[in-house]
Design an enzyme around this catalytic site. Sequence first.
Site, PDB file in Angstrom:
ATOM      1  CB  SER A  63       4.334   2.397   1.891  1.00  0.00           C
ATOM      2  OG  SER A  63       5.668   2.838   1.853  1.00  0.00           O
ATOM      3  CE  LYS A  66       6.694   1.826   5.731  1.00  0.00           C
ATOM      4  NZ  LYS A  66       6.665   2.252   4.328  1.00  0.00           N
ATOM      5  CB  SER A 123       4.290   5.734   4.986  1.00  0.00           C
ATOM      6  OG  SER A 123       4.572   4.546   4.299  1.00  0.00           O
ATOM      7  CE  LYS A 228       1.773   2.947   5.342  1.00  0.00           C
ATOM      8  NZ  LYS A 228       1.795   4.011   4.305  1.00  0.00           N
TER       9      LYS A 228
END
Length: 383
Positions: A63, A66, A123, A228
Amino acid sequence: MRKLCKFVAVLFTFVFAFSVMVYAETEETCPVEIKAKSAILMDCASGKVLMKMNEHEKLPPASVTKIMPMLLVVEKIASGEISVSDKVKTSAHAAGKGGSQIWLKENEEMTVDELLKAVAVASANDACCALGEYIAGSEKAFIQLMNNRAKELGMNDTTFVNCSGLDDTDTNYTSAYDIAVMSRELMKYEDIIEKYTTIWMDSLRDGNTELVNTNKLVRFYPGTTGLKTGTTQKAGCCLSATAKRDGLHLVAVVMGSENSTDRFETAKAMLNWGFSNYESIKPVIDKKLITDVLVENGETDLISPAIPETENVLIKKGRAKDIKQTINLAVRVNAPVEKGQTLGTVEFSLDGEKLAEYNLLSSVNIEELKLPLAFKRLLTKLI
């Protein structure tokens, strides 16, 4: 026999010296313990790499992917093309995304603000897909935008095949270096994105959907600005962590840790080392060294160069006093002179390495001396 012993002794000495040299180089490259497949520490302002290990190895990012969707969304917000108050209708495709999600229903509407919060904090794959479709019309078109932007940023180790980072393919990969590059680019919009990436807990749907940040550093590491996390079976535990202290903004990227604790501890160790060894300072131009420039055949005889505003530079701690300032300024110029014309430069350097350079510019237009004015000046001198 003596010759053989001597040869063995010389060979041993060479091997030992080489081993020390390699060890020293490794220690300098990674001065902290890295519990991951690859890692990098980068200064957000300059892009200078402070620490690295296998930084160009292509790995699945989970993730952490992202970051690029968030960058594209924030760029659209900053340019005014979209607004955080815009309503986004969820498609069946977005609602069908698995993994981390906020359980969007088909045709459910949320604002860009709410969806961006869901991506940055929780997320959410469905929210990320919905935003991508809103910007580009489809996830496929959005992925193309992601790859185009990656190419523009020089992310040569990267290929995106989805906007979520889910392990639904073997061809979605990037590197620690490329993640640092796009993280740094996203943090250029810190006035927008930090409103989301620094949230620890929040909610959507009037409190019915709770959001808890997957990035534990937001709560436990002072100065954290984002950014992130990512975890899948193929990728392991990944993290891009940004933090700022005393004007120094760093990004630490960790890829392929065996567990979540390792990724956070590694990132913290890298950031701690960066903040302990480097500082961001704003060099000051010595105005006493900036003299007026003579203007030949101009309506005005002298120009006072405009003193530019300087920006922060990255140096090792305690070295500010060793920064060298070099002024290169024209003694005279010929008219006409245009406003904004370069008259010289100011260069800041440390140990022979250029830190920054600024142009000294004319702040006014100066026309070439015309005959009537020249004649008038001559008469004044004669009288």
